[in-house]
Design a protein around this motif. Structure first.
Motif, PDB file in Angstrom:
ATOM      1  N   ASP A 144      42.890  31.728  36.449  1.00 40.81           N
ATOM      2  CA  ASP A 144      41.679  31.701  37.286  1.00 40.81           C
ATOM      3  C   ASP A 144      41.889  30.906  38.587  1.00 40.81           C
ATOM      4  N   PRO A 146      42.127  29.984  42.351  1.00 40.54           N
ATOM      5  CA  PRO A 146      41.425  30.634  43.476  1.00 40.54           C
ATOM      6  C   PRO A 146      42.346  31.466  44.381  1.00 40.54           C
ATOM      7  N   ASP A 149      42.217  35.153  44.236  1.00 38.57           N
ATOM      8  CA  ASP A 149      40.963  35.746  44.660  1.00 38.57           C
ATOM      9  C   ASP A 149      41.161  36.576  45.932  1.00 38.57           C
ATOM     10  N   GLN A 151      39.367  36.660  48.378  1.00 42.07           N
ATOM     11  CA  GLN A 151      38.995  35.856  49.543  1.00 42.07           C
ATOM     12  C   GLN A 151      40.209  35.155  50.165  1.00 42.07           C
TER      13      GLN A 151
END
Ligand code: DAH
Length: 341
Positions: A144, A146, A149, A151
């Motif tokens: 998980d 970031p 991601d 983004q």
């Protein structure tokens, strides 16, 4: 007489000279007091008056031609025997041509590579289009994290495996460890991509150099010494370094390295935000999980890694304030680096 003039033309035209002696022979044969021209002049005196005009003209033209021919033979032989003139490229344009200059990022990248190759590192490269394994999973990124991601990372495909533009050159570490037996000592220069809004301080692509050393008994002290040597060669022999504890998934322990601010000499100024230090890279001891992912036994081998941004080093060295300058290709900006190398 006309025939003699014509014959002299032909002879002179085909005359060749490879040496100064042969040029002198030419002069003696045609231009000296006892030469062909003089004897024709002698003959000219006895020419009937009505032919004088025509023959006089012809003779004059011959004289000019022989003199020109003599000068050009002399020049050719002179140039050929003079090494300085021989090296002149007569096909070159007489007007100067702008040759361009090396891009500042390339200048700094080459400097960094040279410093590390002097310390025994070789250069390794890897692809810019990568998969999840080499950029994240093999480097101990949590599921998980970031960075996985949308983004933060440019994904090209998400099925069946994630294909993406590499976000750092650490992927070349894994690729090299997978296919090479230790000892490994490499620097990996390359372009990396991140999903960032473009501004003076951030860009969606930039350049990094990754360093990796894997062997038996590699310690944090080895890392520190190599980085100190790098900092002093890059920024001057008075440069100090400072290591602050940090976190990266692929190193344990991890650190960030600062160098003493070379603008204020460490006293504190606007550039270093009054701290006297500027951050230049991340580093640490390679996490045993990363070694295992690449098939290297962490019980036998250890190693260190570091990663630095080339734009950041270039900004520090040349005081470039806006990152966007590096990719705008404005020749006025690029020409400022003409004398740099
Ligand atoms: N990959 C890191 C980044 O892109 C830089 C880095 C930090 C590389 C620490 C390393 C390291 O090898 O040990 O920000």
């Amino acid at each position: 007489m006309l025939d003699r003039i014509e014959a002299a033309y032909k002879e002179v035209e085909s005359a060749i000279a490879d040496s100064l002696a042969q040029v002198e022979d030419f002069r003696l044969k045609y231009l000296s007091k006892k030469g062909v021209l003089s004897s024709l002049m002698e003959e000219f005196r006895n020419v009937p008056a009505e032919q004088k005009r025509e023959l006089g003209q012809k003779l004059n033209q011959l004289k000019i031609y022989v003199t020109e021919r003599y000068n050009s033979l002399k020049d050719n032989v002179g140039n050929a025997s003079n090494p300085e003139l021989k090296s002149i490229d007569l096909t070159r344009s007489a007007t100067p041509i702008a040759t361009g200059s090396r891009h500042p990022i390339s200048i700094v990248r080459n400097d960094i590579i040279r410093i590390f190759s002097d310390m025994g590192f070789s250069v390794a490269e890897g692809p810019e289009i990568e998969d999840d394994w080499h950029v994240f999973s093999s480097l101990n990124f949590a599921a998980d994290h970031p960075a996985r991601d949308m983004q933060d990372t440019f994904f090209i495909a998400r099925n069946p495996v994630d294909v993406l533009l590499r976000t750092h050159t650490s992927s070349v570490q894994t690729r090299t460890m997978e296919k090479t037996e230790p000892p490994i000592r490499i620097v990996c220069p390359g372009r990396v991509y991140r999903n960032e809004a473009i501004s003076a301080r951030a860009h969606c692509f930039f350049h990094q150099i990754e360093g990796l050393y894997i062997d038996k008994n590699v310690s944090f002290a080895d890392l520190k010494q190599v980085l100190l040597n790098f900092a002093r060669q890059m920024f001057g022999p008075e440069t100090k370094i400072r290591l602050r504890p940090s976190y990266f998934p692929f190193t344990e322990p991890s650190a960030e390295m600062d160098i003493s601010c070379d603008i204020c000499g460490g006293k504190g100024c606007a550039f270093c935000k009054e701290t006297g230090w500027v951050e230049i890279l991340g580093c640490g001891m390679v996490d045993p999980n990363v070694l295992k992912s690449c098939g290297i036994d962490p019980e036998i081998y250890s190693g260190y890694a570091f990663g630095l941004g080339i734009e950041r080093i270039t900004n520090l060295k040349y005081k470039v304030k806006d990152l966007r300058m590096f990719s705008e290709n404005d020749v006025r900006f690029l020409a400022e680096f003409e004398s740099a190398r």
